[in-house]
Design a protein around this motif. Structure first.
Motif, PDB file in Angstrom:
ATOM      1  N   GLY A   1      -5.533  14.976  -3.884  1.00  0.00           N
ATOM      2  CA  GLY A   1      -4.697  14.087  -4.678  1.00  0.00           C
ATOM      3  C   GLY A   1      -5.523  13.130  -5.518  1.00  0.00           C
ATOM      4  O   GLY A   1      -6.754  13.133  -5.488  1.00  0.00           O
ATOM      5  N   THR A   2      -4.833  12.267  -6.265  1.00  0.00           N
ATOM      6  CA  THR A   2      -5.532  11.320  -7.124  1.00  0.00           C
ATOM      7  C   THR A   2      -6.117  10.152  -6.342  1.00  0.00           C
ATOM      8  O   THR A   2      -7.016   9.467  -6.831  1.00  0.00           O
ATOM      9  CB  THR A   2      -4.577  10.775  -8.200  1.00  0.00           C
ATOM     10  OG1 THR A   2      -3.451  10.148  -7.564  1.00  0.00           O
ATOM     11  CG2 THR A   2      -4.065  11.903  -9.102  1.00  0.00           C
ATOM     12  N   ASP A   3      -5.605   9.901  -5.123  1.00  0.00           N
ATOM     13  CA  ASP A   3      -6.120   8.819  -4.270  1.00  0.00           C
ATOM     14  C   ASP A   3      -6.075   9.284  -2.811  1.00  0.00           C
ATOM     15  O   ASP A   3      -5.276   8.784  -2.013  1.00  0.00           O
ATOM     16  CB  ASP A   3      -5.287   7.551  -4.462  1.00  0.00           C
ATOM     17  CG  ASP A   3      -5.915   6.327  -3.798  1.00  0.00           C
ATOM     18  OD1 ASP A   3      -7.011   6.464  -3.211  1.00  0.00           O
ATOM     19  OD2 ASP A   3      -5.310   5.236  -3.857  1.00  0.00           O
ATOM     20  N   PRO A   4      -6.923  10.249  -2.436  1.00  0.00           N
ATOM     21  CA  PRO A   4      -6.819  10.854  -1.103  1.00  0.00           C
ATOM     22  C   PRO A   4      -7.104   9.902   0.056  1.00  0.00           C
ATOM     23  O   PRO A   4      -6.711  10.179   1.191  1.00  0.00           O
ATOM     24  CB  PRO A   4      -7.861  11.992  -1.151  1.00  0.00           C
ATOM     25  CG  PRO A   4      -8.793  11.616  -2.248  1.00  0.00           C
ATOM     26  CD  PRO A   4      -7.977  10.864  -3.248  1.00  0.00           C
ATOM     27  N   ASP A   5      -7.748   8.764  -0.202  1.00  0.00           N
ATOM     28  CA  ASP A   5      -8.045   7.805   0.875  1.00  0.00           C
ATOM     29  C   ASP A   5      -6.899   6.829   1.126  1.00  0.00           C
ATOM     30  O   ASP A   5      -7.009   5.972   2.011  1.00  0.00           O
ATOM     31  CB  ASP A   5      -9.319   7.018   0.553  1.00  0.00           C
ATOM     32  CG  ASP A   5     -10.559   7.906   0.529  1.00  0.00           C
ATOM     33  OD1 ASP A   5     -10.594   8.883   1.317  1.00  0.00           O
ATOM     34  OD2 ASP A   5     -11.478   7.626  -0.252  1.00  0.00           O
TER      35      ASP A   5
ATOM     36  N   VAL B   1      -1.332  11.380  -2.997  1.00  0.00           N
ATOM     37  CA  VAL B   1      -1.898  12.031  -1.808  1.00  0.00           C
ATOM     38  C   VAL B   1      -1.268  13.410  -1.677  1.00  0.00           C
ATOM     39  O   VAL B   1      -0.050  13.532  -1.585  1.00  0.00           O
ATOM     40  CB  VAL B   1      -1.652  11.208  -0.525  1.00  0.00           C
ATOM     41  CG1 VAL B   1      -2.213  11.929   0.689  1.00  0.00           C
ATOM     42  CG2 VAL B   1      -2.274   9.823  -0.646  1.00  0.00           C
ATOM     43  N   ASP B   2      -2.094  14.427  -1.673  1.00  0.00           N
ATOM     44  CA  ASP B   2      -1.600  15.800  -1.641  1.00  0.00           C
ATOM     45  C   ASP B   2      -2.561  16.615  -0.785  1.00  0.00           C
ATOM     46  O   ASP B   2      -3.468  16.057  -0.156  1.00  0.00           O
ATOM     47  CB  ASP B   2      -1.510  16.364  -3.064  1.00  0.00           C
ATOM     48  CG  ASP B   2      -0.377  17.365  -3.241  1.00  0.00           C
ATOM     49  OD1 ASP B   2      -0.154  18.151  -2.303  1.00  0.00           O
ATOM     50  OD2 ASP B   2       0.254  17.372  -4.315  1.00  0.00           O
TER      51      ASP B   2
ATOM     52  N   LEU C   1       0.836  -1.209   0.000  1.00  0.00           N
ATOM     53  CA  LEU C   1       0.000   0.000   0.000  1.00  0.00           C
ATOM     54  C   LEU C   1       0.865   1.252   0.000  1.00  0.00           C
ATOM     55  O   LEU C   1       0.585   2.218  -0.706  1.00  0.00           O
ATOM     56  CB  LEU C   1      -0.928  -0.011   1.216  1.00  0.00           C
ATOM     57  CG  LEU C   1      -2.192  -0.863   1.138  1.00  0.00           C
ATOM     58  CD1 LEU C   1      -2.895  -0.903   2.490  1.00  0.00           C
ATOM     59  CD2 LEU C   1      -3.138  -0.329   0.065  1.00  0.00           C
ATOM     60  N   PHE C   2       1.914   1.234   0.816  1.00  0.00           N
ATOM     61  CA  PHE C   2       2.799   2.400   0.899  1.00  0.00           C
ATOM     62  C   PHE C   2       3.429   2.714  -0.453  1.00  0.00           C
ATOM     63  O   PHE C   2       3.607   3.887  -0.811  1.00  0.00           O
ATOM     64  CB  PHE C   2       3.880   2.143   1.946  1.00  0.00           C
ATOM     65  CG  PHE C   2       4.695   3.349   2.288  1.00  0.00           C
ATOM     66  CD1 PHE C   2       4.255   4.257   3.225  1.00  0.00           C
ATOM     67  CD2 PHE C   2       5.911   3.591   1.653  1.00  0.00           C
ATOM     68  CE1 PHE C   2       5.012   5.381   3.539  1.00  0.00           C
ATOM     69  CE2 PHE C   2       6.668   4.711   1.957  1.00  0.00           C
ATOM     70  CZ  PHE C   2       6.212   5.604   2.905  1.00  0.00           C
ATOM     71  N   LEU C   3       3.731   1.675  -1.224  1.00  0.00           N
ATOM     72  CA  LEU C   3       4.345   1.880  -2.536  1.00  0.00           C
ATOM     73  C   LEU C   3       3.413   2.623  -3.490  1.00  0.00           C
ATOM     74  O   LEU C   3       3.873   3.247  -4.456  1.00  0.00           O
ATOM     75  CB  LEU C   3       4.746   0.540  -3.146  1.00  0.00           C
ATOM     76  CG  LEU C   3       6.031  -0.090  -2.596  1.00  0.00           C
ATOM     77  CD1 LEU C   3       6.171  -1.514  -3.103  1.00  0.00           C
ATOM     78  CD2 LEU C   3       7.247   0.736  -2.989  1.00  0.00           C
ATOM     79  N   GLN C   4       2.104   2.570  -3.234  1.00  0.00           N
ATOM     80  CA  GLN C   4       1.162   3.270  -4.103  1.00  0.00           C
ATOM     81  C   GLN C   4       1.274   4.784  -3.974  1.00  0.00           C
ATOM     82  O   GLN C   4       0.723   5.524  -4.791  1.00  0.00           O
ATOM     83  CB  GLN C   4      -0.266   2.818  -3.799  1.00  0.00           C
ATOM     84  CG  GLN C   4      -0.536   1.368  -4.136  1.00  0.00           C
ATOM     85  CD  GLN C   4      -1.971   0.967  -3.851  1.00  0.00           C
ATOM     86  OE1 GLN C   4      -2.898   1.775  -3.964  1.00  0.00           O
ATOM     87  NE2 GLN C   4      -2.158  -0.281  -3.460  1.00  0.00           N
ATOM     88  N   LEU C   5       1.979   5.254  -2.943  1.00  0.00           N
ATOM     89  CA  LEU C   5       2.233   6.688  -2.826  1.00  0.00           C
ATOM     90  C   LEU C   5       3.156   7.181  -3.933  1.00  0.00           C
ATOM     91  O   LEU C   5       3.115   8.354  -4.311  1.00  0.00           O
ATOM     92  CB  LEU C   5       2.850   7.017  -1.464  1.00  0.00           C
ATOM     93  CG  LEU C   5       1.949   6.892  -0.225  1.00  0.00           C
ATOM     94  CD1 LEU C   5       2.788   6.976   1.041  1.00  0.00           C
ATOM     95  CD2 LEU C   5       0.885   7.983  -0.233  1.00  0.00           C
TER      96      LEU C   5
ATOM     97  N   SER D   1      -5.517   6.638   4.711  1.00  0.00           N
ATOM     98  CA  SER D   1      -6.384   5.924   5.649  1.00  0.00           C
ATOM     99  C   SER D   1      -6.211   4.424   5.489  1.00  0.00           C
ATOM    100  O   SER D   1      -6.200   3.672   6.486  1.00  0.00           O
ATOM    101  CB  SER D   1      -7.853   6.316   5.421  1.00  0.00           C
ATOM    102  OG  SER D   1      -8.029   7.690   5.639  1.00  0.00           O
ATOM    103  N   ARG D   2      -6.052   3.941   4.263  1.00  0.00           N
ATOM    104  CA  ARG D   2      -5.869   2.494   4.051  1.00  0.00           C
ATOM    105  C   ARG D   2      -4.523   2.040   4.575  1.00  0.00           C
ATOM    106  O   ARG D   2      -4.397   0.933   5.118  1.00  0.00           O
ATOM    107  CB  ARG D   2      -6.004   2.166   2.562  1.00  0.00           C
ATOM    108  CG  ARG D   2      -7.371   2.541   1.977  1.00  0.00           C
ATOM    109  CD  ARG D   2      -7.666   1.775   0.696  1.00  0.00           C
ATOM    110  NE  ARG D   2      -6.683   1.980  -0.347  1.00  0.00           N
ATOM    111  CZ  ARG D   2      -6.710   2.991  -1.221  1.00  0.00           C
ATOM    112  NH1 ARG D   2      -7.667   3.913  -1.136  1.00  0.00           N
ATOM    113  NH2 ARG D   2      -5.791   3.113  -2.160  1.00  0.00           N
ATOM    114  N   ILE D   3      -3.489   2.876   4.431  1.00  0.00           N
ATOM    115  CA  ILE D   3      -2.162   2.508   4.957  1.00  0.00           C
ATOM    116  C   ILE D   3      -2.198   2.408   6.479  1.00  0.00           C
ATOM    117  O   ILE D   3      -1.589   1.514   7.082  1.00  0.00           O
ATOM    118  CB  ILE D   3      -1.113   3.540   4.514  1.00  0.00           C
ATOM    119  CG1 ILE D   3      -0.880   3.445   2.996  1.00  0.00           C
ATOM    120  CG2 ILE D   3       0.199   3.342   5.257  1.00  0.00           C
ATOM    121  CD1 ILE D   3       0.035   4.524   2.453  1.00  0.00           C
TER     122      ILE D   3
END
Length: 223
Positions: free
Chosen positions: A212-216, A170-171, A94-98, A219-221
């Protein structure tokens, strides 16, 4: 080769003023808008798609790539420099998706394999109104009110404010509204002096929300 930075800027507004009561009460009002779209270049050295899946057998970039991962159970590199799928951390994935995916090859001594001009929206608005009232030939009152708003939604212009990273996943959305009020009494004292009494108030606040493009993703991380 990457697309050129976007740049567009539009300013528009109006002003209006005149008498309400002849020689006694006058008004002035104005409004201004600014709409800017600015390409903000961001760059970084990011994991490849294969490395995200645990495969570190690909070519290394000298002086840029981190050491191959070691098996914490043996202290030796994983066989073939590939981490088994069942050994990958769900939280780490999940962290890598940042991170953004690579879109270029490092060149000229640079480690950056991701370079992108992210379009940043900057919006500004301001309203003013002023009244001038002549009480007597020796006394005048002025009242002025101003409000403005500055917003910079994700991806924000600076990219590293208050813990933000340069990646668009995430921004932060920034909004900074302001208010200002002033009242002033001017009184002529004889032929050589003027007395001025003023009261003013101003306020500004900063509102930051997740964007950001995936602001949630945060929360998932942290779930």
């Amino acid at each position: 080769n990457q697309p050129k930075q976007e740049l567009s800027r539009h300013d528009f507004g109006w002003t209006l003023g005149g008498p309400i009561l002849r020689d006694r009460l006058h008004f002035f009002g104005s409004q201004e808008w600014n709409r800017e779209r600015l390409g903000t270049v961001r760059q970084a050295f990011v994991p490849t798609a294969a490395e995200r899946a645990g495969d570190f057998s690909g070519a290394r970039v000298p002086g840029c790539s981190s050491p191959v991962p070691l098996d914490p159970l043996t202290g030796a590199p994983f066989p073939g420099n590939r981490i088994p799928a069942d050994r990958l951390s769900p939280g780490g994935l999940l962290f890598l998706q940042l991170y953004a995916l690579p879109n270029t090859t490092p060149a000229g001594g640079s480690c950056s394999n991701w370079v992108e001009a992210l379009p940043t929206p900057l919006d500004y608005r301001q309203e003013n109104i002023r009244l001038d009232y002549t009480v007597t030939n020796a006394s005048r009152v002025m009242v002025r009110y101003t409000q403005d708003s500055w917003s910079n939604n994700a991806p924000n212009k600076f990219g590293n404010l208050w813990g933000d990273d340069p990646f668009p996943a995430v921004d932060s959305n920034w909004d900074q509204p302001g208010r200002s009020f002033m009242a002033q009494l001017n009184q002529t004292l004889g032929s050589s002096a003027v007395n001025s009494l003023s009261f003013s108030y101003s306020a500004n606040k900063i509102e930051v929300t997740r964007g950001g493009t995936d602001p949630d993703l945060n929360s998932r991380i942290n779930a």
